[in-house]
Scaffold this motif. Sequence first.
Motif, mmCIF file in Angstrom:
data_model
loop_
_atom_site.group_PDB
_atom_site.id
_atom_site.type_symbol
_atom_site.label_atom_id
_atom_site.label_comp_id
_atom_site.label_asym_id
_atom_site.label_seq_id
_atom_site.Cartn_x
_atom_site.Cartn_y
_atom_site.Cartn_z
ATOM 1 N N ARG A 99 23.233 79.461 82.323
ATOM 2 C CA ARG A 99 23.763 79.776 81.000
ATOM 3 C C ARG A 99 24.160 81.247 81.000
ATOM 4 O O ARG A 99 23.657 82.033 81.804
ATOM 5 C CB ARG A 99 22.737 79.487 79.905
ATOM 6 C CG ARG A 99 21.506 80.356 79.958
ATOM 7 C CD ARG A 99 20.523 80.025 78.848
ATOM 8 N NE ARG A 99 19.392 80.944 78.842
ATOM 9 C CZ ARG A 99 18.309 80.808 79.576
ATOM 10 N NH1 ARG A 99 18.205 79.749 80.377
ATOM 11 N NH2 ARG A 99 17.334 81.702 79.517
ATOM 12 N N GLN A 100 25.041 81.589 80.108
ATOM 13 C CA GLN A 100 25.494 82.972 80.035
ATOM 14 C C GLN A 100 24.304 83.918 79.820
ATOM 15 O O GLN A 100 23.476 83.692 78.948
ATOM 16 C CB GLN A 100 26.490 83.137 78.887
ATOM 17 C CG GLN A 100 27.854 82.535 79.151
ATOM 18 C CD GLN A 100 28.714 83.408 80.061
ATOM 19 O OE1 GLN A 100 28.341 84.534 80.394
ATOM 20 N NE2 GLN A 100 29.856 82.887 80.477
ATOM 21 N N GLY A 101 24.241 84.956 80.622
ATOM 22 C CA GLY A 101 23.196 85.956 80.477
ATOM 23 C C GLY A 101 21.883 85.617 81.145
ATOM 24 O O GLY A 101 20.940 86.417 81.107
ATOM 25 N N LEU A 102 21.787 84.427 81.769
ATOM 26 C CA LEU A 102 20.547 84.025 82.431
ATOM 27 C C LEU A 102 20.213 84.967 83.582
ATOM 28 O O LEU A 102 21.082 85.337 84.374
ATOM 29 C CB LEU A 102 20.677 82.598 82.971
ATOM 30 C CG LEU A 102 19.486 82.074 83.790
ATOM 31 C CD1 LEU A 102 18.292 81.802 82.886
ATOM 32 C CD2 LEU A 102 19.866 80.818 84.564
ATOM 33 N N THR A 103 18.959 85.373 83.674
ATOM 34 C CA THR A 103 18.491 86.183 84.791
ATOM 35 C C THR A 103 18.218 85.302 85.999
ATOM 36 O O THR A 103 17.617 84.229 85.875
ATOM 37 C CB THR A 103 17.218 86.944 84.409
ATOM 38 O OG1 THR A 103 17.521 87.865 83.361
ATOM 39 C CG2 THR A 103 16.642 87.701 85.598
ATOM 40 N N VAL A 104 18.650 85.751 87.149
ATOM 41 C CA VAL A 104 18.396 85.050 88.413
ATOM 42 C C VAL A 104 17.796 86.059 89.389
ATOM 43 O O VAL A 104 18.295 87.184 89.512
ATOM 44 C CB VAL A 104 19.689 84.446 88.994
ATOM 45 C CG1 VAL A 104 19.426 83.817 90.361
ATOM 46 C CG2 VAL A 104 20.282 83.415 88.038
ATOM 47 N N VAL A 105 16.720 85.658 90.041
ATOM 48 C CA VAL A 105 16.098 86.496 91.071
ATOM 49 C C VAL A 105 16.318 85.817 92.413
ATOM 50 O O VAL A 105 15.984 84.631 92.576
ATOM 51 C CB VAL A 105 14.593 86.693 90.808
ATOM 52 C CG1 VAL A 105 13.977 87.569 91.895
ATOM 53 C CG2 VAL A 105 14.366 87.310 89.432
ATOM 54 N N ALA A 106 16.898 86.533 93.359
ATOM 55 C CA ALA A 106 17.239 85.938 94.655
ATOM 56 C C ALA A 106 16.594 86.703 95.799
ATOM 57 O O ALA A 106 16.577 87.941 95.812
ATOM 58 C CB ALA A 106 18.757 85.918 94.831
ATOM 59 N N PHE A 107 16.074 85.938 96.763
ATOM 60 C CA PHE A 107 15.487 86.474 97.985
ATOM 61 C C PHE A 107 16.417 86.064 99.124
ATOM 62 O O PHE A 107 16.597 84.871 99.396
ATOM 63 C CB PHE A 107 14.084 85.922 98.193
ATOM 64 C CG PHE A 107 13.155 86.212 97.036
ATOM 65 C CD1 PHE A 107 12.352 87.336 97.041
ATOM 66 C CD2 PHE A 107 13.107 85.367 95.934
ATOM 67 C CE1 PHE A 107 11.512 87.615 95.980
ATOM 68 C CE2 PHE A 107 12.263 85.639 94.866
ATOM 69 C CZ PHE A 107 11.471 86.766 94.885
#
Length: 655
Positions: free
Chosen positions: A92-100
Amino acid sequence: MRLPPTLAAGAAVAVGLLANGAYGLVNPSLQPGDLYDRHRVVLNLKVTAIDDGKQQVELAVVRVCKGEFAPKKVGLTLNNDQVQGAFQVLPRQGLTVVAFVGSTVRGNDREIVFYAGGEGRWQVGDWAADDPSRWRWTKDLNNQEMYGTFNGSEDRLAEMMADASAGRYFFPAQPFDQFKDDLVIDRFEKPIRGTALYDIDGDGKLDIYACCETGNRAYLQDAKGKFADATAALGLAGVKSVSCNFADVSGSGRADLLADGVIYQQSADHKFARTDLLPAEADQKVRCSAFVDWSGDGYPDVVVSRLQGGLHVYLNPGAKGGAFIDATHDMGLDTKECGADQTGFFLFGDWSGDGRAALFYSVGGGLLLVQDQKGRLAPLEPRMQFDFQTDGKDTGLTGAGCFAPVWRQDRPDVVFSRDAGVNILANVDGKPFDAAQYGNELVVACMSCLPVLAEDLNADGYVDLYAGSRSAVLPNVYYMNRGYGSFVVPTRYKQGVFPGKAHQVGAWGLAAGDSNGDGANDLLLGGVDGVLTLLVNDTLSLRQARENPTRQEKKLEQTSIVTVRVSGRLGVLGAKVTLADAKQGVLARRDIGANIATGCRGPDTVNLAVREPGPYVVAVRYSDGLVGTWPADVTKERHVTVEAKREGASAKAGR
């Protein structure tokens, strides 16, 4: 697609646990810190665009927490039908995603593990060999293999990774809590209701007070740490109540007692005498009561909740003395929308952060009552939708709690019970946010739950929760705060956290404070079985230097405690105590007298744990706006005490 080899070993542990239906169990071998260590790049990103036709998500790089990563934007494209369902519900717009990104082992340079949408939704992907900004979304783990790694809010995980980048990571994977065997203070003929751990006689040591329908009792602590019944000697023989609280109502420098709707003032010879400062009706059909500083003048006022009688506020006339003034009507509390004629527990605190008092009233769907510019109360919209019924019908037997900083460490949240557990309402941009949905093991039920106490019970810097059952055959539940909105129930992982029987028996009254001065908070339980028990904290004894400590053990070994003793003839009740450093700002906060639950009281001394050595500043904002600051250096010492005396405060803050 198989789970990447770097994750397989740890995930196998979680899968085994989940096979037994134990959702939310911590996987100690695969935590966010482990992912941080095992990948070359760690990113915090935001969703900026979603293209349903191309089945692609555009991500903007907000922060590079580890390693080097040149692209400012990333295109994430579905690679197979297996992730179609996740694509439909997660981005969704503005969703935070944390990626490794990019494993450090087995040559998985293009591996991507990312977290989006909260509630344990971990995803797997890789990047194009010729372009690190083109990612493929290949697998939705769908609350399976990595649920025990982290299943909270994605925004809080992003904060955690930022802290890991700064060397401040602390997200304990294994419980380290420990209490000594039960110290039985006394036995009553009936269930114990309100309790207090408070310095009643002013000698610097915490004393005990307990309420019971057969008669209340007071116990003074001597120089050897023993508690002796001093009820008669204090002039309190014959006092009966379901609720208790202590504060200095007149600025005499001595503690006075509020027992239900009656104030007992203490003389210079430590004798209490009944007063008529409150009207007679204040003491009728009391569910609970508490001293609060409603008007912000430094003098304690009184709030009383009555059975089928709603909430009532009585204002202290201050320096001129005399009877308290009934302000119930002026504040709008006698209106239906504010719960008039209903039965429930109340919580008192500063919801908006502007210094104006607010109440949470556990009736209906829950009423968060905030003041307008004229001081009248009205429910915050939209209305709450919580269920405070017990056994499907009764009301007024759950909903007790407090305002406490549990979602974040720098501002209080609303913490309250429901019949089968606890809830947290956090203030997010002025709106109530149901943080319990991201609280991990807050879903573990405390059946017949009545009071909730919030305090740091393992001296690690996070405020924990202790929930009491109102049943003599159902246990209480301890929720250890791991930080970043996550909680775990230590007794599910470690035997003997509470070696005695008191934890297994319901408690109506809960109070916490450091009874022996070691810097760790102890627990006082007013048992449904009539047993008054002190659980002395033994957590610090476990912090022995180890030859090869884990990251968690290393942090705990260097954790220090700042004890702040707040004193003064005015403004102590409701004083806001904060601990801050020059870089991060406020690291800890406590509000004096906030833990009222079923009508209970903790001390005017607080313990604030910090995990990094160095210089800090303690600030105390007294309830009338006077502010004082004191240095607290834990560079060498592991336990320092700050005497925050009102005489040393000089700055005046606005309301």
